[in-house]
Scaffold this motif. Structure first.
Motif, PDB file in Angstrom:
ATOM      1  N   GLY A   2       0.810  -1.204   0.000  1.00 18.33           N
ATOM      2  CA  GLY A   2       0.000   0.000   0.000  1.00 18.33           C
ATOM      3  C   GLY A   2       0.848   1.261   0.000  1.00 18.33           C
ATOM      4  O   GLY A   2       0.566   2.213  -0.731  1.00 18.33           O
ATOM      5  N   THR A   3       1.905   1.246   0.804  1.00 18.39           N
ATOM      6  CA  THR A   3       2.798   2.413   0.875  1.00 18.39           C
ATOM      7  C   THR A   3       3.521   2.612  -0.448  1.00 18.39           C
ATOM      8  O   THR A   3       3.716   3.752  -0.901  1.00 18.39           O
ATOM      9  CB  THR A   3       3.810   2.227   2.012  1.00 18.39           C
ATOM     10  OG1 THR A   3       3.089   2.040   3.248  1.00 18.39           O
ATOM     11  CG2 THR A   3       4.721   3.443   2.134  1.00 18.39           C
ATOM     12  N   GLN A  49       2.344   1.911  -3.350  1.00 23.26           N
ATOM     13  CA  GLN A  49       1.379   2.526  -4.265  1.00 23.26           C
ATOM     14  C   GLN A  49       1.185   4.018  -3.958  1.00 23.26           C
ATOM     15  O   GLN A  49       0.971   4.818  -4.880  1.00 23.26           O
ATOM     16  CB  GLN A  49       0.033   1.795  -4.185  1.00 23.26           C
ATOM     17  CG  GLN A  49       0.034   0.416  -4.809  1.00 23.26           C
ATOM     18  CD  GLN A  49       0.265   0.449  -6.308  1.00 23.26           C
ATOM     19  OE1 GLN A  49       0.054   1.464  -6.959  1.00 23.26           O
ATOM     20  NE2 GLN A  49       0.702  -0.670  -6.869  1.00 23.26           N
ATOM     21  N   TYR A  58      -5.384   1.190  -5.790  1.00 19.80           N
ATOM     22  CA  TYR A  58      -4.563   0.054  -5.368  1.00 19.80           C
ATOM     23  C   TYR A  58      -4.118   0.215  -3.917  1.00 19.80           C
ATOM     24  O   TYR A  58      -4.112  -0.750  -3.146  1.00 19.80           O
ATOM     25  CB  TYR A  58      -3.328  -0.065  -6.269  1.00 19.80           C
ATOM     26  CG  TYR A  58      -3.623  -0.464  -7.687  1.00 19.80           C
ATOM     27  CD1 TYR A  58      -4.695  -1.299  -7.999  1.00 19.80           C
ATOM     28  CD2 TYR A  58      -2.842  -0.010  -8.741  1.00 19.80           C
ATOM     29  CE1 TYR A  58      -4.972  -1.662  -9.297  1.00 19.80           C
ATOM     30  CE2 TYR A  58      -3.103  -0.366 -10.048  1.00 19.80           C
ATOM     31  CZ  TYR A  58      -4.174  -1.197 -10.325  1.00 19.80           C
ATOM     32  OH  TYR A  58      -4.439  -1.565 -11.613  1.00 19.80           O
ATOM     33  N   ALA A  59      -3.721   1.430  -3.520  1.00 16.35           N
ATOM     34  CA  ALA A  59      -3.285   1.667  -2.144  1.00 16.35           C
ATOM     35  C   ALA A  59      -4.417   1.376  -1.167  1.00 16.35           C
ATOM     36  O   ALA A  59      -4.218   0.711  -0.134  1.00 16.35           O
ATOM     37  CB  ALA A  59      -2.806   3.114  -1.990  1.00 16.35           C
ATOM     38  N   THR A  63      -6.901  -0.596  -1.630  1.00 17.89           N
ATOM     39  CA  THR A  63      -7.127  -2.052  -1.621  1.00 17.89           C
ATOM     40  C   THR A  63      -6.141  -2.755  -0.697  1.00 17.89           C
ATOM     41  O   THR A  63      -6.539  -3.583   0.137  1.00 17.89           O
ATOM     42  CB  THR A  63      -6.995  -2.612  -3.043  1.00 17.89           C
ATOM     43  OG1 THR A  63      -7.991  -2.028  -3.883  1.00 17.89           O
ATOM     44  CG2 THR A  63      -7.164  -4.128  -3.041  1.00 17.89           C
ATOM     45  N   TRP A  64      -4.837  -2.433  -0.830  1.00 18.37           N
ATOM     46  CA  TRP A  64      -3.832  -3.098   0.017  1.00 18.37           C
ATOM     47  C   TRP A  64      -4.031  -2.764   1.490  1.00 18.37           C
ATOM     48  O   TRP A  64      -3.959  -3.641   2.353  1.00 18.37           O
ATOM     49  CB  TRP A  64      -2.431  -2.709  -0.434  1.00 18.37           C
ATOM     50  CG  TRP A  64      -2.024  -3.255  -1.764  1.00 18.37           C
ATOM     51  CD1 TRP A  64      -1.620  -2.550  -2.858  1.00 18.37           C
ATOM     52  CD2 TRP A  64      -1.981  -4.641  -2.160  1.00 18.37           C
ATOM     53  NE1 TRP A  64      -1.336  -3.394  -3.904  1.00 18.37           N
ATOM     54  CE2 TRP A  64      -1.545  -4.679  -3.510  1.00 18.37           C
ATOM     55  CE3 TRP A  64      -2.277  -5.838  -1.513  1.00 18.37           C
ATOM     56  CZ2 TRP A  64      -1.391  -5.864  -4.211  1.00 18.37           C
ATOM     57  CZ3 TRP A  64      -2.126  -7.036  -2.214  1.00 18.37           C
ATOM     58  CH2 TRP A  64      -1.698  -7.040  -3.546  1.00 18.37           C
ATOM     59  N   TYR A  65      -4.285  -1.495   1.784  1.00 14.38           N
ATOM     60  CA  TYR A  65      -4.510  -1.116   3.183  1.00 14.38           C
ATOM     61  C   TYR A  65      -5.793  -1.748   3.722  1.00 14.38           C
ATOM     62  O   TYR A  65      -5.872  -2.135   4.891  1.00 14.38           O
ATOM     63  CB  TYR A  65      -4.589   0.406   3.311  1.00 14.38           C
ATOM     64  CG  TYR A  65      -3.264   1.115   3.182  1.00 14.38           C
ATOM     65  CD1 TYR A  65      -2.091   0.579   3.715  1.00 14.38           C
ATOM     66  CD2 TYR A  65      -3.169   2.335   2.519  1.00 14.38           C
ATOM     67  CE1 TYR A  65      -0.872   1.231   3.592  1.00 14.38           C
ATOM     68  CE2 TYR A  65      -1.955   3.003   2.399  1.00 14.38           C
ATOM     69  CZ  TYR A  65      -0.813   2.437   2.930  1.00 14.38           C
ATOM     70  OH  TYR A  65       0.387   3.090   2.818  1.00 14.38           O
TER      71      TYR A  65
END
Length: 259
Positions: A36-37, A39, A232-233, A235-237
Protein backbone atom coordinates in the motif's frame (compact mmCIF):
# COMPACT_ATOMS: atom_id res chain seq x y z
CA UNK A 1 -11.62 -37.42 34.58
CA UNK A 2 -8.90 -35.62 32.55
CA UNK A 3 -5.33 -36.79 32.91
CA UNK A 4 -2.91 -34.12 34.30
CA UNK A 5 -0.68 -34.42 31.21
CA UNK A 6 -3.57 -33.70 28.87
CA UNK A 7 -4.55 -30.56 30.82
CA UNK A 8 -1.01 -29.23 30.50
CA UNK A 9 -0.72 -30.10 26.80
CA UNK A 10 -3.87 -28.20 25.81
CA UNK A 11 -2.66 -24.73 26.94
CA UNK A 12 0.73 -25.37 25.34
CA UNK A 13 -0.94 -26.31 22.07
CA UNK A 14 -3.15 -23.22 22.23
CA UNK A 15 -0.17 -20.97 22.91
CA UNK A 16 1.70 -22.50 19.99
CA UNK A 17 -1.24 -21.92 17.66
CA UNK A 18 -1.57 -18.33 18.88
CA UNK A 19 2.13 -17.65 18.32
CA UNK A 20 2.07 -19.17 14.84
CA UNK A 21 -1.08 -17.28 13.92
CA UNK A 22 0.30 -14.00 15.22
CA UNK A 23 3.65 -14.46 13.47
CA UNK A 24 2.02 -15.28 10.13
CA UNK A 25 -0.40 -12.38 10.53
CA UNK A 26 2.40 -9.91 11.30
CA UNK A 27 4.36 -11.05 8.24
CA UNK A 28 1.32 -10.77 5.96
CA UNK A 29 0.31 -7.45 7.53
CA UNK A 30 3.77 -5.99 6.94
CA UNK A 31 3.71 -7.15 3.30
CA UNK A 32 0.27 -5.65 2.66
CA UNK A 33 1.14 -2.32 4.30
CA UNK A 34 4.39 -2.20 2.29
CA UNK A 35 2.45 -2.72 -0.93
CA UNK A 36 0.00 0.00 0.00
CA UNK A 37 2.80 2.41 0.88
CA UNK A 38 4.56 1.62 -2.40
CA UNK A 39 1.38 2.53 -4.26
CA UNK A 40 1.20 5.83 -2.35
CA UNK A 41 4.74 6.62 -3.50
CA UNK A 42 3.79 5.62 -7.05
CA UNK A 43 0.76 7.92 -6.83
CA UNK A 44 2.98 10.87 -5.90
CA UNK A 45 5.37 10.01 -8.75
CA UNK A 46 2.53 9.70 -11.28
CA UNK A 47 0.92 12.99 -10.22
CA UNK A 48 4.29 14.74 -10.54
CA UNK A 49 4.78 13.18 -14.00
CA UNK A 50 1.33 14.31 -15.15
CA UNK A 51 1.97 17.85 -13.91
CA UNK A 52 5.37 18.00 -15.66
CA UNK A 53 3.97 16.70 -18.94
CA UNK A 54 1.01 19.08 -18.79
CA UNK A 55 3.44 21.97 -18.40
CA UNK A 56 5.75 20.67 -21.12
CA UNK A 57 3.16 20.12 -23.86
CA UNK A 58 1.99 23.73 -23.60
CA UNK A 59 5.48 25.22 -23.69
CA UNK A 60 6.70 27.14 -26.74
CA UNK A 61 8.48 24.85 -29.24
CA UNK A 62 12.28 25.00 -29.30
CA UNK A 63 14.68 23.96 -32.02
CA UNK A 64 15.06 20.22 -32.55
CA UNK A 65 18.09 18.91 -30.63
CA UNK A 66 21.19 18.68 -32.80
CA UNK A 67 21.84 15.23 -34.31
CA UNK A 68 25.11 14.82 -32.38
CA UNK A 69 23.08 14.85 -29.13
CA UNK A 70 20.46 12.29 -30.15
CA UNK A 71 22.28 9.24 -28.84
CA UNK A 72 22.51 10.74 -25.36
CA UNK A 73 18.84 11.75 -25.03
CA UNK A 74 16.82 9.84 -22.44
CA UNK A 75 13.16 8.93 -22.89
CA UNK A 76 12.26 11.44 -20.17
CA UNK A 77 14.08 14.22 -22.03
CA UNK A 78 12.32 13.30 -25.28
CA UNK A 79 8.75 12.59 -24.20
CA UNK A 80 6.28 15.35 -25.22
CA UNK A 81 9.06 17.90 -25.83
CA UNK A 82 7.74 20.68 -28.15
CA UNK A 83 10.09 21.25 -31.08
CA UNK A 84 10.29 22.89 -34.48
CA UNK A 85 12.16 21.51 -37.47
CA UNK A 86 12.28 21.93 -41.23
CA UNK A 87 13.07 19.73 -44.18
CA UNK A 88 11.57 17.81 -47.07
CA UNK A 89 9.09 14.94 -46.77
CA UNK A 90 9.72 11.69 -48.63
CA UNK A 91 6.11 10.61 -49.20
CA UNK A 92 7.19 7.49 -51.08
CA UNK A 93 8.36 6.03 -47.75
CA UNK A 94 5.42 6.87 -45.49
CA UNK A 95 4.61 4.26 -42.86
CA UNK A 96 1.14 3.46 -41.48
CA UNK A 97 0.77 2.65 -37.77
CA UNK A 98 -2.61 1.19 -36.81
CA UNK A 99 -4.53 3.12 -34.13
CA UNK A 100 -8.04 3.04 -32.70
CA UNK A 101 -8.52 6.73 -31.97
CA UNK A 102 -11.22 6.81 -29.32
CA UNK A 103 -11.12 10.49 -28.36
CA UNK A 104 -10.00 12.44 -31.44
CA UNK A 105 -9.30 16.14 -31.18
CA UNK A 106 -10.26 16.60 -34.83
CA UNK A 107 -13.43 15.55 -36.68
CA UNK A 108 -12.24 12.03 -37.58
CA UNK A 109 -11.66 9.09 -35.27
CA UNK A 110 -12.14 5.36 -34.84
CA UNK A 111 -9.93 2.77 -36.50
CA UNK A 112 -7.29 4.02 -38.86
CA UNK A 113 -3.61 4.84 -39.08
CA UNK A 114 -1.05 7.35 -37.96
CA UNK A 115 0.92 8.36 -41.05
CA UNK A 116 4.64 8.57 -40.30
CA UNK A 117 6.66 10.20 -43.08
CA UNK A 118 10.45 10.59 -43.16
CA UNK A 119 11.55 14.22 -43.12
CA UNK A 120 15.05 14.91 -44.49
CA UNK A 121 16.33 17.68 -42.23
CA UNK A 122 17.61 20.92 -43.69
CA UNK A 123 21.33 21.32 -43.12
CA UNK A 124 21.90 17.78 -41.84
CA UNK A 125 22.31 14.39 -43.44
CA UNK A 126 19.69 13.06 -41.04
CA UNK A 127 16.06 11.96 -41.13
CA UNK A 128 13.22 12.22 -38.60
CA UNK A 129 10.01 10.23 -38.91
CA UNK A 130 7.18 12.74 -38.46
CA UNK A 131 3.79 11.48 -37.35
CA UNK A 132 1.71 13.72 -39.60
CA UNK A 133 -1.55 12.58 -38.03
CA UNK A 134 -4.54 10.29 -38.36
CA UNK A 135 -6.30 8.92 -41.46
CA UNK A 136 -9.32 6.56 -41.49
CA UNK A 137 -8.92 3.03 -42.83
CA UNK A 138 -10.26 4.00 -46.25
CA UNK A 139 -7.75 6.86 -46.63
CA UNK A 140 -4.62 4.77 -46.10
CA UNK A 141 -3.67 5.09 -49.77
CA UNK A 142 -1.91 8.46 -50.30
CA UNK A 143 -3.72 8.79 -53.64
CA UNK A 144 -6.97 9.38 -51.68
CA UNK A 145 -5.50 12.49 -50.01
CA UNK A 146 -3.28 14.19 -52.62
CA UNK A 147 -3.53 17.67 -51.06
CA UNK A 148 -1.63 16.42 -48.03
CA UNK A 149 1.37 15.23 -50.05
CA UNK A 150 3.14 18.56 -49.73
CA UNK A 151 6.33 19.07 -51.74
CA UNK A 152 9.40 21.17 -51.10
CA UNK A 153 10.75 22.51 -47.83
CA UNK A 154 8.25 22.53 -44.98
CA UNK A 155 8.34 23.81 -41.39
CA UNK A 156 7.02 21.42 -38.77
CA UNK A 157 6.13 21.94 -35.14
CA UNK A 158 5.18 19.10 -32.86
CA UNK A 159 5.95 16.92 -29.88
CA UNK A 160 8.89 14.54 -29.65
CA UNK A 161 8.10 10.93 -28.76
CA UNK A 162 10.60 8.20 -27.86
CA UNK A 163 10.70 4.97 -29.81
CA UNK A 164 8.05 2.52 -28.64
CA UNK A 165 9.07 -0.79 -27.13
CA UNK A 166 7.50 -4.08 -28.10
CA UNK A 167 5.90 -6.43 -25.58
CA UNK A 168 4.11 -9.78 -25.70
CA UNK A 169 0.80 -8.04 -26.46
CA UNK A 170 2.16 -6.24 -29.53
CA UNK A 171 1.00 -7.79 -32.82
CA UNK A 172 3.67 -8.43 -35.41
CA UNK A 173 4.12 -5.62 -37.91
CA UNK A 174 2.91 -6.48 -41.42
CA UNK A 175 5.72 -4.88 -43.40
CA UNK A 176 4.44 -6.27 -46.71
CA UNK A 177 1.10 -4.46 -46.30
CA UNK A 178 2.75 -1.48 -44.58
CA UNK A 179 0.70 -1.91 -41.41
CA UNK A 180 2.64 -1.31 -38.21
CA UNK A 181 1.73 -1.57 -34.54
CA UNK A 182 4.85 -0.22 -32.84
CA UNK A 183 6.61 3.04 -33.65
CA UNK A 184 10.20 1.87 -33.93
CA UNK A 185 12.19 4.33 -36.11
CA UNK A 186 15.09 1.93 -36.64
CA UNK A 187 12.80 -0.87 -37.87
CA UNK A 188 10.81 1.55 -40.05
CA UNK A 189 14.03 2.91 -41.54
CA UNK A 190 15.27 -0.56 -42.44
CA UNK A 191 11.91 -1.51 -43.96
CA UNK A 192 11.74 1.61 -46.11
CA UNK A 193 15.31 1.45 -47.35
CA UNK A 194 16.74 4.23 -45.17
CA UNK A 195 20.01 3.99 -43.25
CA UNK A 196 18.98 3.43 -39.60
CA UNK A 197 22.20 5.14 -38.47
CA UNK A 198 20.96 8.38 -40.05
CA UNK A 199 17.43 8.19 -38.65
CA UNK A 200 16.50 9.84 -35.36
CA UNK A 201 15.81 7.43 -32.47
CA UNK A 202 12.54 9.26 -31.82
CA UNK A 203 9.54 10.52 -33.79
CA UNK A 204 7.77 13.89 -33.83
CA UNK A 205 3.98 14.21 -33.67
CA UNK A 206 3.00 17.08 -35.96
CA UNK A 207 0.69 19.75 -34.55
CA UNK A 208 -2.85 20.30 -35.83
CA UNK A 209 -3.64 22.50 -38.79
CA UNK A 210 -0.35 22.13 -40.65
CA UNK A 211 -1.53 19.84 -43.48
CA UNK A 212 -3.35 21.13 -46.58
CA UNK A 213 -6.65 19.35 -47.12
CA UNK A 214 -6.88 18.27 -43.49
CA UNK A 215 -5.45 14.78 -43.98
CA UNK A 216 -3.51 13.44 -42.27
CA UNK A 217 -5.31 14.96 -39.27
CA UNK A 218 -2.53 16.37 -37.10
CA UNK A 219 -2.50 17.18 -33.41
CA UNK A 220 -3.69 13.74 -32.34
CA UNK A 221 -0.97 12.98 -29.81
CA UNK A 222 -2.42 10.73 -27.12
CA UNK A 223 -1.38 12.15 -23.75
CA UNK A 224 -2.76 9.65 -21.26
CA UNK A 225 -1.36 8.26 -18.03
CA UNK A 226 -3.49 5.61 -16.29
CA UNK A 227 -3.51 6.53 -12.61
CA UNK A 228 -5.06 3.80 -10.46
CA UNK A 229 -2.48 3.97 -7.68
CA UNK A 230 -4.85 5.47 -5.10
CA UNK A 231 -7.33 2.64 -5.65
CA UNK A 232 -4.56 0.05 -5.37
CA UNK A 233 -3.29 1.67 -2.14
CA UNK A 234 -6.77 1.61 -0.61
CA UNK A 235 -7.13 -2.05 -1.62
CA UNK A 236 -3.83 -3.10 0.02
CA UNK A 237 -4.51 -1.12 3.18
CA UNK A 238 -8.05 -2.50 3.28
CA UNK A 239 -6.75 -6.05 3.04
CA UNK A 240 -4.32 -5.31 5.88
CA UNK A 241 -7.20 -4.05 8.04
CA UNK A 242 -9.32 -7.09 7.16
CA UNK A 243 -6.42 -9.36 8.08
CA UNK A 244 -6.23 -7.78 11.53
CA UNK A 245 -9.94 -8.41 11.94
CA UNK A 246 -9.59 -12.08 10.99
CA UNK A 247 -6.66 -12.42 13.41
CA UNK A 248 -8.72 -10.89 16.24
CA UNK A 249 -11.63 -13.27 15.63
CA UNK A 250 -9.33 -16.29 15.51
CA UNK A 251 -7.46 -15.25 18.63
CA UNK A 252 -10.73 -14.83 20.52
CA UNK A 253 -11.74 -18.34 19.51
CA UNK A 254 -8.40 -19.75 20.71
CA UNK A 255 -8.68 -17.97 24.06
CA UNK A 256 -12.19 -19.30 24.56
CA UNK A 257 -10.98 -22.83 23.84
CA UNK A 258 -8.60 -22.62 26.82
CA UNK A 259 -11.47 -22.16 29.28
Amino acid sequence: MTAPGAATAQPRSTRRQALLLTGATLAAFAALVSLGTWQVHRLAWKEDLIARVETRVHAAPAALPAPDTWAGLTAEEIEYRPVRLSGTFDHSREVHVFIALGEPKGPLGGQGYFVLTPLALDGFDRVVFVNRGFVPLDRKDPATRPDGQVAGTVAVTGLMRPAEGRNWLSPADDVARNVWFVRDPAAMAAATGLDPAKVAPFTVDEAAGETPGGLPQGGETVVAFPNSHLGYAITWYGLAAALVGVWAVRMRALLRSRR
